[in-house]
Scaffold this active site. Sequence first.
Site, short mmCIF file in Angstrom:
data_model
loop_
_atom_site.label_atom_id
_atom_site.label_comp_id
_atom_site.label_asym_id
_atom_site.label_seq_id
_atom_site.Cartn_x
_atom_site.Cartn_y
_atom_site.Cartn_z
N TYR A 136 -57.04 -60.02 103.44
CA TYR A 136 -58.19 -60.49 102.89
C TYR A 136 -59.45 -59.77 103.53
CZ TYR A 136 -62.00 -64.09 101.67
OH TYR A 136 -62.98 -64.60 101.18
N LYS A 165 -56.86 -58.74 98.91
CA LYS A 165 -57.85 -59.55 98.21
C LYS A 165 -59.34 -58.64 98.63
CE LYS A 165 -60.71 -63.56 97.81
NZ LYS A 165 -60.83 -64.87 98.38
#
Length: 300
Positions: A136, A165
């Site tokens: 992330y 992400k």
Amino acid sequence: MQVDWRGIYPAATTQMKPDGALDIEANQRMVEQMIADGVHGLVMLGSVGENTSLTAEEKRRIIASTVEVAGGRVPVISGVAEYTTDLAVDYARDCERLGADGLMVLPAMVYKADVREVVTHIRTTAEAVDLPVQIYNNPGVYGIDIEPPALVELARGTDNIVSVKESSEDPRRITDIINQDPQALALMSGVDDVALECMVLGCQGWVSGFANVFPAETVAIYDHWQAGRLDKAIEIYRWMMPALHMDVHPKLVQMIKLAEQVAGRGSETVRAPRLTLEGDQRAYVIDTIERALANRPSLD
């Protein structure tokens, strides 16, 4: 369950009672609703899920109860946002034991690590489990930018690091990652108001805050894009855009949870130091969501 890192994965909120205690039953209802609306997976305990506001025990209760209600129908991914690498490893192993299907690993909280430290933290956490891992990258919120060379280094050096992400708010970053190595990572957009642009440029899916509020519409955008019906995807995306801009606001958690409440899907209760919205901010969210609800587009 295999996680293919495609489609719409809500960055799910964590439902709470008026006194701030966890509301497991409400959380399970919310998850059931989103699965019924067609989401492809669930990301629990990310930024929108108030991960760092929960105790260690509460985090584990959320994952166990989500795995229970999902029942293998969609993958359950847990955010890993801990203060030290040892804590991240312990939590990752517990998620595996509790039945999570994958992890979304953040840099360690509070300390602003350099790239060598970030790579070591994420790699050590990933190597502690057999679950697939998504990195992330959210420099705007966490103050650390994991740039494309480091992302590719992590993927090449660790078998179960398979996705990112990307929440840098810059669609150009998608092309930069692909140009580094088009096979290294499955890319997913992490910013709602550039998500369609990022999917057009190469993201395979969207980890979406506003899929908590408008899951069917978010899925429809993805489905139309996948089917080559870009005009229809753009139409729904434009309808959602006034709401999607909230995803990059410093109070995105409060805004998304209030939007859920207006849409009849959850509670606005957040855990201190966050406070529920008031004044102009509250009026802005309510007005935006009520307008959207009154003018919902056809999804066909």
